[in-house]
Write a protein that holds these residues in place. Sequence first.
Motif: not given
Lengths: 354, 345, 335, 284
Positions: A48, D131, D146
């Motif tokens: 990620i 993220l 998310i």
Amino acid sequence: MSTVQPAQEEAPQKTSSWLQRIWRNYMLRRVAAALFKIWIVITLTFFIVRLMPTNPIDAYVNELMDQYGFSYEEAKDQAAALFNIDLDSSLWDQYVQYMANLLHGDLGTSYRSKGTPVIKMIAKFLPWTLFSVGVSLLISFTLGILLGMIMAYRRESLLDHTLSALASIFSAIPNYLVGMMILVFLGVQWKIFPITKMRGSMSPGMKPAFTWAFIKDIFYHALLPILTYVLTTIGTWMLAMKSSTISTLGEDYITVAKARGLPERRIVTAYVGRNASLPLFTQLAISIGFIVGGSALIEFIFVYQGVGQLLLSSINTRDYPVMQGVFLVITIAVILANFLADFVYGWLDPRIRI
Amino acid sequence: MAEATQTPYTLKVENLRVSYQAERGKVKAVRDVSFTLQKGETLAFIGESGCGKTTLGLSLIRLLPTTAAIEQGKIIYHHNGEEFDIVNLSEKQLRRFRWREFAMIFQGAQNAFNPVLRIWDQFWETARAHGETNKRHLRERVEETFRLVQLDPDRVLRAYPHQLSGGMRQRVLIALGLLLKPPLVLLDEPTTALDILTQRSVIDVLRDLKSQMSFSLILISHDLSLAAELADRVATMYAGTLVEIATVWDAYYRPLHPYTAGLIRAVPTLSGERQDLVSIPGSPPDLISPPTGCAFHPRCPYATDQCRQNTPTLIEAEPNHMVACWHWDEVAADGGARMKEQVEA
Amino acid sequence: MSTQEAQELLSLHHVVMEFKVSRRATVRVLDDVSFSVKEGEILCLVGESGCGKTTSGKIAAGLLQPTSGEVRFRGQNVWTADKATFRQYRRGVQIIHQDPYASLNPTQRVEDILSAPLLRHKIARNRREAHQQVLDLLRTVDLTPPEDFIKKYPHQLSGGQRQRVSIARALTLRPQFLVADEAVSMLDVSIRVSLLQLLERLRDQMGVAYLFITHDLAVAKYFAWEGRIAVMYLGRIVEIGPTPQIINNPQHPYTRALLSALPEADPKATRSKQRVHLRSLDVPSLLNVPRGCSFHPRCPLFEEGLCDGKVPELHAASNGVQVACHLNENEKVAA
Amino acid sequence: MESLRRTFRLLTYNKVGFIGLLGVIFFVLMAFVGPYFVPLDTKTKVDKIYEPPSKTFWLGTDSEGRDIFSQIVHGGKDVLVVAFLAGIISTTIAVVLGSLSALAGGGVDGLIMALADIVLTIPQFPLLAVLAGLVKFNNVTLLAVILGVLSWPALTRAIRAQVLSLREREFVEAARALDLGTKHIILKEILPNMMSYIAINLIFAMTAAIYAQVGLVFLGLVPFSGHNWGVMLSLAWTRGAIFFKDSLWYIMSPVAAIALFQLSLISFTRLLEEIFNPRLRTSV
């Protein structure tokens, strides 16, 4: 139904192999599961992190251009000089390399602070987070348990209603907003705390030592973060302890203890307190993880040098190894907290001892 | 209430009234209950759930929950020539009084012990709270009581409560109750939730102990067979009031209150042929607003206008047989037979 | 007993039930249990907690599938039968639970509880018809006038009334067989009898057969006087036979111990009873069932070498009772 | 009429809960209807910087002399939408996976629980922070997805435990014996008994989503876009509004809006508990 339970398991079967016996060992199984989880988290975050838009070089280039007015070319040269990392090798190769290093205890070196081992940076920042969060948790847990018990004993009194209302209000508001309000009101508007002096995790020039001056100093700098953590978490403990105490007070053994003529203090501590606080220990572990994970916000507001700050700056500069390192450390902290909570719980409650 | 006999008593309760506050109103759980417990006797309180017998038991030793209160009445305790009113005791006096003078053994011993302390610790702290300082001395005494209840002290004292079976826990609780040799013991549903064979061993232990240690015993149970087995006298409670007190023989073979008669006819027995049973119609009254007059009148086949209007008081209808019923003579005459007719009608 | 021509309705054949208690350990709750119930018959299962009587009830009601052995309904093995047969069995056998507070869904009104099965199985074609049938059912279980109960939630009813609703629910599909698991033991004595009488009346009027599970031998005697009693101990049936025989002339030492241990609501009788003295007060754990006859560590008639060797099988004793005891076997041989 | 009155009595049965409900209604109206009545003030007015509240500027003005009140009115929609969507998503996932885990058992159960365990181990906020850079959150829906997808595990475990215990309840057993079907058992027997629990947890999931989204925006990890309370907060912070006496209204307005909305939600849960309890429903 059964009589006194056998202290040990029944005789081990002869067929069980050495490996099977290890698998049956509860502790070993848990450690294996924990290692597996850590591996999953590392792998997940590894990819990620590297999939984030903008790589470290671009981040640096942008920073130089924005903040120092460099032209793109100048910035690019400057950046190239700083970074001699190979971002072109395949992600998979990087991963294998990273894991191999990790197995040797090597977390890599920072991209931005060139050459500084990540482990050193974490060692510099982590203690402050552990210190502030640990102290806060200790205070809010013990205080919450005490207040919760008082509320349960004085149920429906004015004190109970006031504390309940305060507890719900403070646990409803996000902790960073509470922190902000502390800064704005206690720091700026009413000038109770000199907030600029309280920044950082210790005063400049202070040498870590086991002296009164040092201890006073670190508490002084951690005061506002601790206050924020305590205010926003204590409500949960109070309300949980209150309801747990109320149900414990209804247990037969409390009535019997009174009938036995035991001193009130003994009943409050060894009977009500101990039994009522048991279920809270499982929550303790979860909240440690939550607070450590969310420390970035509080440390940002109070400019406190903990891992949260480190995480934020590494995200902004795309310092992959540092980000990874912080993730790893936080994950391990969460897992260790779980172990600790289970251990304490087992120690306090003979019924679940294994 | 005239004292017919002058035998020494252990407990004399006069006009006890206990209520507790519920959301819907005041629950009159115990209403003007009076009785005398003779020294060394076993008095059993019987009645169905919600009749106030457990509240009565808790109020005798002043262990009512905070929502409940003794509104009036006296609970005179008498021992070795000393006598005092339990209602007037201070918290400190109560603490000394409980267990040493008056032990209460609760229903569901499953949960009577602190789950996080070893059995020995719970014995030790109990003894210490009442002045014991010598562990060895206590250990000897515990071993002695454990022999009476047939428990192995070495194994049990080291155990945590959850490591003992239900029957063992009940026996440990009895041993703990008798540890200080109290002159007065209260047993609240001592065998509920125990298996039949375990229940039997507990009953036998209780009877043996009773004959050896000669304490006075109050037994509270919904189980009529337990009362039949252990009691000297039986007191029937209905809707918070005492409706009948008689010797166990009179209570079972010559009940004067229709409710007692009905209860006894509702319980099947093992010996002999199958007998017909009857149930009492209706359901127990709401203790927030109990019926006027005799609380039993809506379910009673003997009820008349008098029962609906006036509350009967407990009178000594026959020697040593007290009953609170306007028509006890009719019940006596037909042996409570009308309880049965009503169901069939 | 004129049940000579009555058909066999439901039977268990060599049923074994094991539960996993941890990753490795299984506990055998039922071990080789067989019994059968004819149409309109009452079979009472008695025994102490943990003896497997509730598990037997759930297996009979099809709520649990046995680990091995067969459950037969009208002669068909229900777990290998086709769907239609299983459905027939499923609807033909209903269960009444012990706890009137847990057996009704607190979020549904009495009408919802009773009409759901009627509508689902097309016994009522529409809501109005279902409403009428619900009223009838409530009358059947003596909840009168039914209009007073139909709109109520379970928490607005007393324990006895709830239990009647449970019974009404069990009757919605017009079953031929009811498993009553301690159906009256949580109720007060003064209303218990009327519930038992209601169950009896259903048998007389509708020909329902019962598997009546109780720990109380006196209740078993009262309810199953014309039927049979099976006594269970640690997952096995140790004695089974006509009720009067079991109550008045028990063969198995365990049955005798139970009968002698039970206090009775009759001071003279209960105080003059002959007691059986057990050798041990401890009930063995199901995780560690004694070898041979599982009662042997407590049995007053224990004979070494005999009782702790082989598991005794059920066999016919002199008085029409079947008993699983080595000593009884020997007596018979000697006689 | 009678039923209306009963509903009202039920709603007002719990005072705190009722106030919470009013608060929630207020914020929803303000965020969704308010913008039609209050135009957003975007004009920089150099002479009106940091003005205190007045008749024209109800909550004063910001660092560029713009009306704060209009920004608060317009800044609620994003926050509420994200909270609501994220709450719905995580609760739905939790209810579905939790029930599935409990009812299917075996391997499915093991897999779902292992997954939940792992997601619980990952530090939530740091992961979100990373993220946030990975996917550009100028899209409210994506942010909600998310947030929702990361916050299901705890509730899933709880729902699983509830279903497991409800499944063993006697009324469910009776429904099985009556052959009422799996659908009936899940929808009519099990779910109604968890409704208050689910509803309350939906609210909690919403508050958690607010915590996370505002926090991310505030830290500058989510690229700014549009007007919402989080952006206001972040701008006020970076412009140093905390350090001046007269900028108090600028920084405190979004803080108060978020805090009051959170409080309303939490208070509202008390009412939910009672709305779903038939015992209370019949006694008022």
